[in-house]
Design an enzyme around this catalytic site. Structure first.
Site, PDB file in Angstrom:
ATOM      1  CG  ASP A  76       1.236  -0.730   4.295  1.00 20.29           C
ATOM      2  OD1 ASP A  76       0.500  -0.421   5.257  1.00 20.29           O
ATOM      3  OD2 ASP A  76       2.075   0.041   3.803  1.00 20.29           O
ATOM      4  CD  GLU A 124       5.139   3.134   1.044  1.00 20.24           C
ATOM      5  OE1 GLU A 124       4.264   2.262   0.914  1.00 20.24           O
ATOM      6  OE2 GLU A 124       4.856   4.330   1.173  1.00 20.24           O
ATOM      7  CG  ASP A 163       5.065   6.716   4.540  1.00 21.46           C
ATOM      8  OD1 ASP A 163       4.883   5.504   4.344  1.00 21.46           O
ATOM      9  OD2 ASP A 163       4.147   7.510   4.851  1.00 21.46           O
ATOM     10  CG  ASP A 167      -1.663   4.904   9.012  1.00 18.47           C
ATOM     11  OD1 ASP A 167      -1.837   3.666   8.994  1.00 18.47           O
ATOM     12  OD2 ASP A 167      -1.319   5.561   8.009  1.00 18.47           O
TER      13      ASP A 167
HETATM   14  C1  GLC Z   1       2.662   4.072   3.756  1.00 14.21           C
HETATM   15  C2  GLC Z   1       2.734   3.129   4.929  1.00 14.21           C
HETATM   16  C3  GLC Z   1       1.344   2.863   5.406  1.00 14.21           C
HETATM   17  C4  GLC Z   1       0.696   4.162   5.797  1.00 14.21           C
HETATM   18  C5  GLC Z   1       0.797   5.167   4.669  1.00 14.21           C
HETATM   19  C6  GLC Z   1       0.454   6.536   5.151  1.00 14.21           C
HETATM   20  O1  GLC Z   1       1.996   3.529   2.693  1.00 14.21           O
HETATM   21  O2  GLC Z   1       3.392   1.959   4.558  1.00 14.21           O
HETATM   22  O3  GLC Z   1       1.331   1.971   6.472  1.00 14.21           O
HETATM   23  O4  GLC Z   1      -0.636   3.935   6.087  1.00 14.21           O
HETATM   24  O5  GLC Z   1       2.087   5.268   4.145  1.00 14.21           O
HETATM   25  O6  GLC Z   1       1.512   7.104   5.878  1.00 14.21           O
HETATM   26  C1  GLC Z   2      -0.628   3.794  -0.090  1.00 12.27           C
HETATM   27  C2  GLC Z   2       0.760   3.332  -0.081  1.00 12.27           C
HETATM   28  C3  GLC Z   2       0.797   1.824  -0.036  1.00 12.27           C
HETATM   29  C4  GLC Z   2      -0.022   1.288   1.094  1.00 12.27           C
HETATM   30  C5  GLC Z   2      -1.336   1.955   1.209  1.00 12.27           C
HETATM   31  C6  GLC Z   2      -1.845   1.710   2.592  1.00 12.27           C
HETATM   32  O1  GLC Z   2      -1.251   3.418  -1.234  1.00 12.27           O
HETATM   33  O2  GLC Z   2       1.492   3.806  -1.178  1.00 12.27           O
HETATM   34  O3  GLC Z   2       2.058   1.422   0.250  1.00 12.27           O
HETATM   35  O4  GLC Z   2      -0.198  -0.086   0.938  1.00 12.27           O
HETATM   36  O5  GLC Z   2      -1.270   3.316   1.054  1.00 12.27           O
HETATM   37  O6  GLC Z   2      -2.867   0.804   2.522  1.00 12.27           O
END
Ligand code: GLC
Ligand code: GLC
Length: 643
Positions: free
Chosen positions: A389, A319, A277, A134
């Protein structure tokens, strides 16, 4: 007044206090709050000894903080909300895709200086599993640099150079999960009960099945469901994201304590902003979607209050890519106001801008933005258009209804518009994680490709090319002027198109977010001032706007933004008011035809003199045309107040 403001007050009161005295002062100031937060998650009758352990741990952690960072902490503390300054302009990048590794990035710091960027969000750099990981969000460690990026020493040199240049660094703290190769996960797999309790593990499907009734799926195409069976321990483990990302069990206070140490070790590398995150997922409860739960907020605030004692110069970014009214809560409410995250992603603005591009109208944007409650004084946004993302359609159904549209149909339209289902649409995006059970889907693609540049170049369509360049510049002009830290996604400053090379990589081909994680094209950059290309136009337009932003204090975020409604549905207007009647009016046209605004409107707001207005961007004065201001397709104006 939040806790940081209290610390500012106390540390400025008396000169000559030692670093340790100031630490003790912060400790006593936050202690009651920490106690309340801690015992509200972990009841006192069971967990008093753990609380005492935490207090001891805070002292131990402070000893590990490097002296130079302790000094910097005090400078920041006394200065106060440094992150709201107009002087900050950020970028986000993958170190390996940018220029090979940490040393390569180090060599390119002058590139940022030329553009005016002084805030870097580097994507995960620590060790991770080989193969699928990831993009590093499956962590094998929180502070050990993966050797593919370089050494610990390379990183230290980089952070020292950033501090020298007064550049800021943001790194991720993957707080919700570890990889399945993290030492705790390995011990859990080997049968160690203590570490099995660091995660949500189950011998049968009873609890998982109950949870599954309400849990949404994050990656339904590649990681359906929220639990993974692990044959090594003959148990199910909760995995809301990918099956190799194990959710941490924060109902166990030992997990909090250990993760606090991980957090401090991370900021001790010289991190100014910690990106928390996926923090919306931190607490799980049966019968709920297990996102944005009150306990997730308590936990975040607990991290914040503890980190503030140890490393008050580092702040937190939420985030939380969730509904507008849920995002704002990460700034804290009640006694947590201003004591949770200082910064949050403005995902609402981002999604609404993409909605406005597709519909050519700004009504939904206006409606939604004006109803989001005011954020606390000490908090700010990260404003962005694209990131690594997907784009989620985090729009409020209520307002879509009020527009007379059906929310489901409207979302379908947006997916079709961006994901190549409509012939006439200029966008070349990809559909991400479409879930036929719910009809939900998200969008991937680079800003330039989503805005029509890729199609324009393919079809040699000069109008499309011109319009896409104007759209790229306009959207960046909005995030640069909207209160908060603008974050320009690396590559967007040179209008980088989609990168399809991920399709050839077995570990990436099923995750099309990689289409918008391009390699930086240094050949294009070398030729920027030699050619008149779309890339050149975008680069120099951004550079100009960045310099202008930094010059004018009304761009600092003092909650000094006001949205104005005109009777033209294609126009977005907002004002940033400065001191002593100073200010700027940002005007954008989301339509592909000329639009007009009544001159009287500008006059009333003080932006006209002798029927003329002044645009900061072009540094030119323009006369009205028979009483009207004409705005070209996708034009962006930063009108300066006239005195
Ligand atoms: C956040 C990150 C995304 C990742 C996810 C899991 O949403 O931006 O890229 O897949 O967290 O860690
Ligand atoms: C989760 C995160 C978002 C991200 C997604 C990854 O929903 O909160 O930021 O876009 O995972 O696709």
């Amino acid at each position: 007044m939040n806790q940081a403001a209290l610390h500012k007050l106390l540390s400025s009161k008396k000169e000559g206090q030692s670093l340790n005295e100031l630490f003790e002062l912060r400790f006593s100031t936050n202690l009651t709050l920490i106690k309340d937060l801690f015992f509200s998650l972990y009841p006192e009758e069971h967990y008093r000894p753990t609380f005492e352990k935490l207090l001891k741990q805070l002292h131990e952690l402070f000893k590990t903080r490097p002296e130079n960072l302790k000094q910097l902490d005090i400078v920041r503390l006394k200065k106060g909300n440094w992150y709201q300054s107009e002087k900050l302009v950020g970028t986000q990048l993958y170190v390996d895709h940018f220029n090979k590794d940490i040393k390569g990035l180090h060599k390119k710091l002058s590139y940022f200086e030329e553009l005016g960027i002084n805030f870097l969000h580097l994507m995960p750099l620590t060790t991770r599993p080989e193969g699928e990981n990831d993009g590093g969000y499956a962590v094998n460690s929180y502070d050990q640099i993966d050797k593919k990026y370089g050494t610990q020493k390379d990183f230290e040199k980089l952070t020292a150079a950033l501090r020298d240049k007064e550049m800021y660094l943001m790194l991720d703290f993957v707080v919700n999960h570890t990889s399945n190769e993290y030492p705790w996960a390995k011990k859990a797999m080997a049968g160690n009960k203590k570490y099995q309790e660091y995660y949500y593990t189950y011998t049968d499907r009873e609890v998982p099945d109950e949870f599954e009734h309400n849990l949404p799926e994050i990656f339904p195409e590649t990681a359906p469901g929220n639990y993974t069976f692990v044959p090594e321990m003959n148990k199910w483990v909760m995995t809301c994201f990918n099956n190799y990302q194990w959710d941490l069990n924060y109902t166990n206070p030992e997990v909090f304590l250990e993760m606090l140490t991980n957090l401090v070790n991370l900021v001790n590398l010289g991190v100014d902003v910690v990106r928390f995150d996926a923090l919306a997922f931190l607490w799980k409860k049966k019968g709920t979607i297990s996102q944005n739960l009150p306990e997730a907020h308590v936990l975040t605030s607990l991290f914040r209050m503890c980190l503030q004692i140890v490393a008050p110069g580092s702040i937190l970014l939420a985030e939380a890519i969730v509904a507008p009214t849920d995002i704002i809560k990460y700034f804290g409410e009640g006694n947590k106001t201003g004591n949770e995250c200082e910064v949050a992603y403005n995902a609402s603005l981002m999604a609404l801008l993409w909605n406005s591009i597709a519909t050519k109208e700004t009504v939904l944007l206006q409606k939604s933005l004006t109803t989001i409650p005011q954020k606390p004084k000490y908090c700010t946004w990260i404003n962005y258009i694209r990131c690594h993302d997907d784009i989620g359609l985090g729009l409020d159904d209520r307002f879509i209804h009020e527009m007379g549209w059906n929310p489901q149909d409207h979302r379908k339209f947006l997916l079709d518009y961006y994901c190549q289902k409509l012939d006439w649409s200029p966008a070349k995006g990809l559909l991400f994680m479409y879930n036929p059970k719910t009809g939900d889907g998200r969008i991937t693609g680079s800003a330039a490709s989503l805005l029509g540049l890729e199609k324009g170049i393919e079809e040699n369509d000069t109008t499309l090319i011109r319009e896409s360049v104007a759209k790229i510049i306009m959207l960046h002009g909005i995030i640069l002027a909207f209160g908060g830290i603008p974050l320009i996604y690396a590559g967007d400053e040179i209008a980088t198109l989609n990168d399809y090379s991920f399709l050839k990589d077995k570990d990436r081909k099923d995750d099309n977010r990689w289409v918008n994680r391009p390699y930086q094209n240094w050949n294009i950059i070398a030729d920027l001032d030699k050619k008149d290309t779309p890339q050149t136009k975008v680069f120099f337009a951004l550079k100009n706007m960045i310099a202008l932003r930094k010059k004018h204090p009304f761009f600092a975020d003092e909650n000094n933004i006001e949205l104005h409604r005109t009777n033209n549905n294609h126009i977005l207007i907002f004002e940033r008011k400065g001191e002593k009647k100073d200010g700027v009016l940002v005007i954008c046209n989301f339509n592909n035809t000329r639009e007009v605004i009544d001159g009287g409107f500008l006059e009333k707001l003080g932006y006209l003199k002798n029927k003329e207005f002044k645009d900061l961007i072009t540094a030119k004065k323009t006369k009205l045309n028979s009483g009207f201001l004409e705005i070209k397709p996708y034009q962006l104006v930063w009108a300066r107040k006239m005195d």
